[in-house]
Design a protein around this motif. Structure first.
Motif, PDB file in Angstrom:
ATOM      1  N   CYS A   8     -29.387  31.410  24.704  1.00 34.52           N
ATOM      2  CA  CYS A   8     -29.677  30.572  25.876  1.00 34.52           C
ATOM      3  C   CYS A   8     -30.888  29.701  25.586  1.00 34.52           C
ATOM      4  CB  CYS A   8     -29.928  31.449  27.102  1.00 34.52           C
ATOM      5  SG  CYS A   8     -30.350  30.488  28.575  1.00 34.52           S
ATOM      6  N   CYS A  11     -33.669  30.383  28.333  1.00 37.67           N
ATOM      7  CA  CYS A  11     -34.371  31.669  28.233  1.00 37.67           C
ATOM      8  C   CYS A  11     -35.096  31.822  26.898  1.00 37.67           C
ATOM      9  CB  CYS A  11     -33.375  32.819  28.399  1.00 37.67           C
ATOM     10  SG  CYS A  11     -32.636  32.913  30.038  1.00 37.67           S
ATOM     11  N   GLN A  15     -28.583  36.074  25.499  1.00 37.05           N
ATOM     12  CA  GLN A  15     -28.302  36.549  26.856  1.00 37.05           C
ATOM     13  C   GLN A  15     -26.792  36.688  27.025  1.00 37.05           C
ATOM     14  OE1 GLN A  15     -30.569  37.409  29.092  1.00 37.05           O
ATOM     15  NE2 GLN A  15     -32.343  36.601  28.022  1.00 37.05           N
ATOM     16  N   PHE A  17     -23.515  35.683  28.924  1.00 41.02           N
ATOM     17  CA  PHE A  17     -22.992  34.544  29.678  1.00 41.02           C
ATOM     18  C   PHE A  17     -21.646  34.952  30.254  1.00 41.02           C
ATOM     19  CE2 PHE A  17     -26.209  32.318  27.482  1.00 41.02           C
ATOM     20  CZ  PHE A  17     -26.311  31.020  27.960  1.00 41.02           C
ATOM     21  N   ARG A  42     -21.961  30.497  31.964  1.00 40.77           N
ATOM     22  CA  ARG A  42     -23.272  30.502  32.624  1.00 40.77           C
ATOM     23  C   ARG A  42     -24.085  31.723  32.210  1.00 40.77           C
ATOM     24  NH1 ARG A  42     -25.240  30.353  38.886  1.00 40.77           N
ATOM     25  NH2 ARG A  42     -27.433  30.541  38.333  1.00 40.77           N
ATOM     26  N   CYS A  43     -25.353  31.487  31.952  1.00 41.08           N
ATOM     27  CA  CYS A  43     -26.272  32.577  31.617  1.00 41.08           C
ATOM     28  C   CYS A  43     -26.417  33.504  32.826  1.00 41.08           C
ATOM     29  CB  CYS A  43     -27.632  32.011  31.223  1.00 41.08           C
ATOM     30  SG  CYS A  43     -28.844  33.278  30.768  1.00 41.08           S
ATOM     31  N   CYS A  48     -31.998  32.168  35.804  1.00 39.52           N
ATOM     32  CA  CYS A  48     -31.592  31.126  34.852  1.00 39.52           C
ATOM     33  C   CYS A  48     -30.455  30.285  35.434  1.00 39.52           C
ATOM     34  CB  CYS A  48     -31.152  31.747  33.528  1.00 39.52           C
ATOM     35  SG  CYS A  48     -30.891  30.498  32.239  1.00 39.52           S
ATOM     36  N   ARG A  50     -28.829  27.934  33.322  1.00 39.79           N
ATOM     37  CA  ARG A  50     -28.184  27.354  32.141  1.00 39.79           C
ATOM     38  C   ARG A  50     -26.672  27.557  32.129  1.00 39.79           C
ATOM     39  NH1 ARG A  50     -28.963  23.606  28.232  1.00 39.79           N
ATOM     40  NH2 ARG A  50     -27.582  24.047  26.494  1.00 39.79           N
ATOM     41  N   LYS A  57     -24.124  25.420  21.906  1.00 37.06           N
ATOM     42  CA  LYS A  57     -25.205  25.638  22.879  1.00 37.06           C
ATOM     43  C   LYS A  57     -25.914  24.354  23.291  1.00 37.06           C
ATOM     44  CE  LYS A  57     -28.986  26.789  19.749  1.00 37.06           C
ATOM     45  NZ  LYS A  57     -29.921  27.831  19.375  1.00 37.06           N
TER      46      LYS A  57
END
Length: 76
Positions: A8, A11, A15, A17, A42-43, A48, A50, A57
């Motif tokens: 991420c 972050c 992570q 997602f 999505r994270c 977050c 993201r 990414k």
């Protein structure tokens, strides 16, 4: 729920997602070129915003602030 362990950019580390919800897909369509958003994830880290493609990414951004999920309160 299916998740992917990805790097991420918000972050700064790896992570989990998850796939976007329908509401998130609508928001992403307004933020990126093209209408196909089914390969964005999505994270799941607390706070977050993201979203990114699982295979690229750099191809992502942050959802609007209204999508932020607050961190759970700390236990006493």
């Amino acid at each position: 729920m299916t998740t992917k362990y990805l790097d991420c950019r918000n972050c700064g580390d790896m992570q989990d997602f998850r796939p976007l919800t329908d509401e998130e897909k609508d928001a992403v369509r307004a933020l990126v070129e093209g209408r196909y958003v089914h390969d964005f994830w999505r994270c799941t880290a607390a706070g977050c915003l993201r979203f990114q493609r699982w295979y690229a990414k750099r191809d992502g951004a942050s959802l609007p602030e209204s999508f932020r999920v607050p961190a759970p309160p700390e236990a006493p």
